[in-house]
Design an enzyme around this catalytic site. Structure first.
Site, PDB file in Angstrom:
ATOM      1  N   HIS A 133       0.839  -1.211   0.000  1.00  0.00           N
ATOM      2  CA  HIS A 133       0.000   0.000   0.000  1.00  0.00           C
ATOM      3  C   HIS A 133       0.871   1.257   0.000  1.00  0.00           C
ATOM      4  O   HIS A 133       0.646   2.177  -0.787  1.00  0.00           O
ATOM      5  CB  HIS A 133      -0.920  -0.006   1.229  1.00  0.00           C
ATOM      6  N   ARG A 157       4.914  10.420  -5.667  1.00  0.00           N
ATOM      7  CA  ARG A 157       6.317  10.840  -5.800  1.00  0.00           C
ATOM      8  C   ARG A 157       7.069  10.125  -6.917  1.00  0.00           C
ATOM      9  O   ARG A 157       8.239  10.394  -7.135  1.00  0.00           O
ATOM     10  CB  ARG A 157       7.058  10.604  -4.477  1.00  0.00           C
ATOM     11  N   GLU A 181     -10.681   2.174   3.394  1.00  0.00           N
ATOM     12  CA  GLU A 181      -9.381   1.545   3.616  1.00  0.00           C
ATOM     13  C   GLU A 181      -9.630   0.234   4.332  1.00  0.00           C
ATOM     14  O   GLU A 181     -10.197   0.210   5.426  1.00  0.00           O
ATOM     15  CB  GLU A 181      -8.452   2.461   4.440  1.00  0.00           C
ATOM     16  N   ASP A 232     -11.391   2.224   7.527  1.00  0.00           N
ATOM     17  CA  ASP A 232     -10.956   3.590   7.825  1.00  0.00           C
ATOM     18  C   ASP A 232     -11.329   4.492   6.636  1.00  0.00           C
ATOM     19  O   ASP A 232     -10.502   4.791   5.793  1.00  0.00           O
ATOM     20  CB  ASP A 232      -9.440   3.576   8.075  1.00  0.00           C
ATOM     21  N   GLN A 279      -8.054  15.055   2.172  1.00  0.00           N
ATOM     22  CA  GLN A 279      -6.766  14.590   2.698  1.00  0.00           C
ATOM     23  C   GLN A 279      -5.592  15.200   1.936  1.00  0.00           C
ATOM     24  O   GLN A 279      -4.616  15.667   2.525  1.00  0.00           O
ATOM     25  CB  GLN A 279      -6.721  13.061   2.593  1.00  0.00           C
ATOM     26  N   TYR A 299      -3.020  17.580   4.298  1.00  0.00           N
ATOM     27  CA  TYR A 299      -2.170  16.692   5.093  1.00  0.00           C
ATOM     28  C   TYR A 299      -0.751  17.206   5.353  1.00  0.00           C
ATOM     29  O   TYR A 299      -0.053  16.686   6.220  1.00  0.00           O
ATOM     30  CB  TYR A 299      -2.140  15.280   4.492  1.00  0.00           C
ATOM     31  N   LYS A 326      -9.949  12.028   7.413  1.00  0.00           N
ATOM     32  CA  LYS A 326     -10.011  10.709   8.051  1.00  0.00           C
ATOM     33  C   LYS A 326     -10.969  10.659   9.231  1.00  0.00           C
ATOM     34  O   LYS A 326     -11.535   9.607   9.520  1.00  0.00           O
ATOM     35  CB  LYS A 326      -8.613  10.335   8.592  1.00  0.00           C
TER      36      LYS A 326
END
Ligand code: MN
Length: 420
Positions: free
Chosen positions: A138, A147, A204, A238, A245, A249, A258
């Site tokens: 994950h 990234r 999640e 979740d 987010q 974040y 969340k």
């Protein structure tokens, strides 16, 4: 071997072979009924809930040092806090009573409640909630999206189980409807945020463990001792608002994307019941620091499934994953969490983080399944999904199986309602 785990045990209660609750499970939860709204601690077998308060009043736990009203309780916290030497005896005694030939079978009407008549409630009064980020698949999938493949994992990731302190007040039991959250988001190519209902609502797939033994401020827990503190596990969703987010974040981590809701299954399956399903975790490289090293098998083979049900009532399995994929195990998570002297309390809840496997059929979030919204999943009713739509229901479940024994975790179910 713990007595109640014996695969040879059979019960006088008829249990379907696909039931989550054979005599070898004996999970703990809390329920009430239409007729009696008082919450009571319960267990389960087959299609029945076991009213443990009524069972106790029949003298079932004679010889075990139990406070009189420990099961006449809206949460299992007081029971867990008695410690494993007592809770293990209670589980073994329930197993004895359910075993073929036991004289209590003639009293079954006094303590077995058909599951269809039982209203399962939030089992634990959750104190603090921590969410980890412990699946390497994950973390890698998300890292590649944000990234690129070169820097998918941050430099710390293989050295410590990354986590954050979550919100306990909004953890709700399976069956509770969830309102689509509203918040700030930065639209694509915009330089100013907008406010409104979240557009990228996700689940999640996680499992979490409940603490049954407290520590004092300044204490630490070793990986070897962590099992004493972990009472049991539950399946956990979740819920995540990806657009909220993404904007909020930096630099302190997840917040309103969340904390609007998380859904926990109503059954806490004991760590004791899961002993036959232990296996080795993935090899950790580089070698971790001494306080994170551990001996033996600390991963658990729990097959997990996520199903989406559309408003038209058709279902599709979106993912089949497994708790055994976790790079960081629960013992390491707890050792890390307390290595600085942070104290823990009975009822604290620690979630694994999204559990993804290597291939696309085992991804634990829609963010991964849809490749960040690029690929739509076709539903059997002809509609498509990249993220969760209003009226959708997400169903998560899990089970272990070997030696002819199948131990299930029940379901974590939540339906998404439109924003106000
Ligand atoms: Mn999470």
């Amino acid at each position: 071997m713990i007595k109640a785990n014996n695969p040879k045990l059979t019960s006088w209660v008829k249990v379907d072979k696909n039931s989550d609750f054979p005599i070898q499970n004996i999970p703990f939860g809390v329920f009430n009924t239409k007729e009696d709204s008082t919450p009571r601690v319960c267990s389960a077998i087959g299609d029945f809930v076991i009213d443990l308060h009524n069972l106790m009043s029949l003298g079932a736990f004679k010889g075990i040092n139990l406070p009189e009203n420990v099961f006449a309780n809206p949460y299992i916290n007081d029971f867990m806090a008695l410690g494993k030497s007592i809770t293990r005896n209670v589980r073994n005694r329930i197993s004895d009573i359910l075993e073929t030939g036991h004289e209590f079978s003639s009293l079954s009407e006094q303590f077995l409640v058909p599951a269809k008549d039982a209203n399962l409630l939030l089992p634990v009064k959750i104190g603090d909630y921590t969410d980890f980020y412990s699946s390497i698949e994950h973390a890698t999938n998300l890292g590649i999206m944000f990234r690129g493949p070169e820097n998918a994992l941050m430099p710390n990731w293989r050295h410590l189980p990354v986590g954050y302190h979550g919100r306990a007040s909004s953890i709700v039991v399976s069956g509770t409807d969830i309102k689509r959250p509203k918040g700030q988001m930065l639209p694509k190519d915009a330089d100013q945020p907008v406010f409104g209902p979240c557009n990228l609502l996700d689940f999640e797939l996680e499992m979490g463990f409940v603490i049954g033994k407290a520590t004092n401020l300044g204490d630490t827990i070793s990986t070897a001792d962590a099992d004493d503190y972990i009472f049991g596990l539950a399946v956990f969703n979740d819920w995540s608002a990806r657009d909220i987010q993404k904007w909020e974040y930096v630099p302190l981590g997840p917040f309103l994307g969340k904390n609007f809701a998380s859904t926990i299954a109503p059954w806490i399956v004991t760590l004791d019941a899961l002993q036959p399903f232990k296996l080795k975790g993935p090899k950790q490289e580089p070698e971790v620091l001494p306080y994170l090293q551990y001996d033996g098998e600390k991963n658990y083979d729990v097959k997990l499934e996520v199903i989406l049900e559309t408003p038209s009532g058709v279902q599709k399995t979106l993912s089949n994953s497994n708790f055994k994929f976790m790079y960081w195990n629960m013992n390491q998570q707890l050792a890390h969490h307390t290595v600085n002297g942070c104290n823990i309390n009975v009822g604290d809840f620690y979630a694994s983080g999204t559990i993804s496997g290597k291939d696309e059929t085992s991804y634990g979030s829609m963010l991964e399944l849809s490749k960040a919204g690029k690929i739509a999943t076709e539903m059997p009713d002809g509609t498509t999904r990249k993220f969760i739509l209003d009226g959708d229901t997400i169903i998560m479940k899990g089970y272990c199986e070997n030696n002819g024994v199948r131990i299930g975790f029940g379901e974590a179910v939540g339906k998404i309602l439109p924003a106000d």
